[in-house]
Design a protein around this motif. Structure first.
Motif, short mmCIF file in Angstrom:
data_model
loop_
_atom_site.label_atom_id
_atom_site.label_comp_id
_atom_site.label_asym_id
_atom_site.label_seq_id
_atom_site.Cartn_x
_atom_site.Cartn_y
_atom_site.Cartn_z
N LYS A 1 43.14 -11.29 47.32
CA LYS A 1 42.07 -10.86 46.41
C LYS A 1 40.88 -10.32 47.20
O LYS A 1 40.33 -9.26 46.88
N LEU A 2 40.50 -11.04 48.25
CA LEU A 2 39.36 -10.60 49.05
C LEU A 2 39.66 -9.31 49.80
O LEU A 2 38.79 -8.46 49.98
N ALA A 3 40.92 -9.19 50.24
CA ALA A 3 41.28 -7.98 50.98
C ALA A 3 41.32 -6.75 50.07
O ALA A 3 41.08 -5.62 50.52
N MET A 4 41.62 -6.95 48.79
CA MET A 4 41.75 -5.84 47.85
C MET A 4 40.44 -5.53 47.13
O MET A 4 40.31 -4.50 46.46
N ASP A 5 39.46 -6.39 47.25
CA ASP A 5 38.23 -6.23 46.48
C ASP A 5 37.33 -5.14 47.07
O ASP A 5 37.27 -4.95 48.29
N PHE A 6 36.64 -4.41 46.20
CA PHE A 6 35.65 -3.40 46.63
C PHE A 6 34.61 -3.25 45.53
O PHE A 6 34.82 -3.65 44.38
N GLU B 1 33.18 -1.39 42.89
CA GLU B 1 33.62 -0.28 42.04
C GLU B 1 32.46 0.66 41.69
O GLU B 1 32.62 1.89 41.68
N GLU B 2 31.27 0.11 41.41
CA GLU B 2 30.13 0.94 41.03
C GLU B 2 29.71 1.84 42.19
O GLU B 2 29.30 2.99 41.99
N TYR B 3 29.84 1.35 43.39
CA TYR B 3 29.48 2.14 44.56
C TYR B 3 30.40 3.34 44.69
O TYR B 3 29.96 4.47 44.98
N VAL B 4 31.70 3.12 44.45
CA VAL B 4 32.66 4.23 44.55
C VAL B 4 32.43 5.22 43.39
O VAL B 4 32.55 6.45 43.57
N ARG B 5 32.10 4.71 42.21
CA ARG B 5 31.83 5.62 41.07
C ARG B 5 30.63 6.53 41.38
O ARG B 5 30.61 7.70 40.97
N LYS C 1 38.27 14.14 47.84
CA LYS C 1 37.20 13.97 48.80
C LYS C 1 36.71 12.53 48.83
O LYS C 1 36.45 11.94 49.89
N VAL C 2 36.59 11.92 47.65
CA VAL C 2 36.14 10.53 47.58
C VAL C 2 37.18 9.59 48.20
O VAL C 2 36.84 8.63 48.90
N TYR C 3 38.46 9.89 47.98
CA TYR C 3 39.53 9.05 48.56
C TYR C 3 39.48 9.09 50.09
O TYR C 3 39.60 8.06 50.76
N GLU C 4 39.28 10.28 50.65
CA GLU C 4 39.20 10.42 52.11
C GLU C 4 37.98 9.67 52.65
O GLU C 4 38.05 9.02 53.69
N TRP C 5 36.85 9.81 51.93
CA TRP C 5 35.64 9.09 52.33
C TRP C 5 35.85 7.57 52.31
O TRP C 5 35.43 6.84 53.20
N ALA C 6 36.53 7.06 51.27
CA ALA C 6 36.79 5.63 51.15
C ALA C 6 37.69 5.14 52.28
O ALA C 6 37.46 4.07 52.85
N ASN D 1 35.78 4.71 55.45
CA ASN D 1 34.85 3.58 55.41
C ASN D 1 35.54 2.25 55.09
O ASN D 1 34.87 1.26 54.77
N HIS D 2 36.87 2.23 55.16
CA HIS D 2 37.68 1.02 54.96
C HIS D 2 37.43 0.37 53.60
O HIS D 2 37.35 -0.86 53.49
N ILE D 3 37.28 1.19 52.59
CA ILE D 3 37.15 0.68 51.22
C ILE D 3 38.54 0.68 50.60
O ILE D 3 39.17 1.73 50.46
N PRO D 4 39.09 -0.49 50.24
CA PRO D 4 40.49 -0.58 49.79
C PRO D 4 40.68 -0.13 48.34
O PRO D 4 41.04 -0.93 47.46
N VAL D 5 40.45 1.14 48.08
CA VAL D 5 40.61 1.66 46.73
C VAL D 5 41.80 2.62 46.73
O VAL D 5 42.05 3.35 47.68
N SER D 6 42.54 2.63 45.62
CA SER D 6 43.73 3.48 45.55
C SER D 6 43.39 4.85 44.96
O SER D 6 42.39 5.02 44.27
#
Length: 442
Positions: A159-164, A166-170, A182-187, A190-195
């Protein structure tokens, strides 16, 4: 202090006055003991009691029928044994002794203390397997043994490894000219675990009038603070923990092997014509305490006694120390017999083995180098030992002990001890047992 306390005090004094263990081994009567009962002499301490003084026979008495009348003397005191009569002289009789009895286990403990040893032999033969604590884990098992604590921890880590945030990515999706790719590449950078699918769904939900809110990523990062996972969990808590079957582990008990500490001691003695009474006594003073000691250390101890001159034969303990032959000496014959007995009765996988030999180091020409030493190397054993007994110093051809010691050296499971008088016996026992302790600790 009452009589009961007196009795207890004198009993304690009596036990404290038993012979010193080393003195007993060197000079005591070992024959008073049994294989399972060691009897160490103690000096008798007489307990206090009231007695009539046998020398106080004067005075008057009264009575009838030949008894003295009142006032008549009753006669002169009669001499008593020990009153200085001429028939006996002081010091003619030895002091009386009783015995302090101990079992071999207590004897082994006391000898360890005496010699500063702490020999703890290992068991060999597995006699029982039993379940211990539930400390081992497997991937399958009954539901009742599921290690839920471990399962929860694994899910929480995921859970902790998958958490990010969400509002920051939005907010990143609102940067002018940025789309899902572009947002996916940026994430990723920056090691943000978003799909990628989550970003695409979130992009579709951004109101059109908010697209282009930020002119650049730098402007967005300067105005929007990313919230850490820890801070978010403290604020919102954890609504769910993702469990997966691959995280399931089931506890099962550790299997503990109970091993019986079995030992066989092979005692070998030269009985040839050169082994006279003093040499035989030194062998007995060395081997007997070793037998008691190993009996006390192991759950099950068995003994084999081999006598040899030019040939070897198995004997009973009762006759082992007294045999004397007129033949020559070939020590290898005893090792050949020992190897055959051990192979047949005492497999190395199930038995601890000790092979102790003793003699005056006289041997037939080349027998030590060509046959005895190779046989000692061939016989698996916890410890091999040879005890040389030469009360009058080495004979010209008494070289067996030196040859064995020279060949094996210190870095081996072979001990060589030299005994020329009773005073050497305890040192010889220490030499043998300390080598065994070194082998166990290695």
């Amino acid at each position: 202090m009452g009589l009961r306390e007196d009795l207890e005090r004198y009993r304690i004094v009596g036990e404290e006055r038993r012979q010193d263990l080393a003195e007993f081994i060197q000079y005591g009567d070992l024959g008073q003991s049994l294989p399972d009962e060691v009897r160490i002499p103690i000096k008798i301490v007489d307990l206090p009691s009231f007695e009539y003084d046998q020398r106080d026979m004067g005075g008057v008495g009264q009575g009838q029928g030949g008894t003295p009348d009142v006032g008549q003397p009753v006669g002169q005191p009669q001499p008593q044994p020990g009153d200085g009569d001429e028939e006996g002289q002081p010091g003619e009789e030895g002091g009386e002794h009783e015995y302090y009895e101990m079992d071999p286990e207590e004897f082994a403990q006391e000898l360890d203390e005496e010699l500063g040893l702490d020999l703890e032999p290992k068991g060999k033969k597995v006699v029982e397997e039993k379940e211990g604590d539930y400390t081992d884990l497997t991937r399958t098992g009954p539901a009742s043994t599921l290690d839920f604590e471990r399962l929860f921890k694994e899910g929480l880590k995921r859970k902790l490894a998958m958490d990010f945030d969400e509002e920051y990515v939005r907010e990143a999706l609102k940067i002018d000219g940025w789309g899902p790719q572009k947002v996916y590449e940026w994430a990723r950078e920056n090691h943000i675990p978003v799909s990628r699918p989550w970003i695409e769904d979130a992009y579709d939900d951004v109101p059109s009038d908010e697209l282009g809110t930020w002119e650049s990523i730098e402007q967005m990062e300067a105005n929007v603070e990313q919230e850490s996972t820890a801070a978010r969990i403290r604020r919102e808590g954890i609504k769910e923990v993702p469990f997966r079957r691959e995280d399931e582990r089931y506890r099962y008990p550790e299997i503990i092997e109970e091993r019986e500490k079995n030992v066989v001691v092979v005692n070998i003695r030269d009985v040839s014509g050169s082994m006279r009474e003093k040499k035989r006594e030194l062998v007995e003073r060395t081997f007997t305490p070793l037998d008691w000691y190993l009996t006390g250390k192991y759950d099950n101890a068995e003994f084999v006694y081999i006598a040899h001159d030019a040939e070897a034969w198995e004997v009973e303990r009762e006759e082992f120390f007294g045999i004397r032959s007129g033949g020559g000496t070939r020590i290898s014959s005893a090792y050949d017999l020992a190897a055959a007995i051990l192979e047949e009765r005492y497999p190395w996988s199930e038995w601890n083995r000790y092979v102790f030999a003793a003699g005056d180091s006289e041997n037939s020409s080349n027998d030590t180098e060509e046959r005895v030493i190779p046989k000692m190397e061939e016989i698996p054993a916890n410890l091999h030992a040879y005890v040389e007994t030469q009360p009058s110093g080495n004979a010209i051809n008494a070289t067996h002990a030196e040859e064995v010691e020279s060949h094996f050296g210190r870095e081996s499971n072979v001990a060589v001890a030299y005994v020329s008088s009773p005073e050497d016996v305890v040192d010889a026992i220490y030499t043998i047992l300390s080598r065994e302790q070194e082998a166990i600790e290695a």
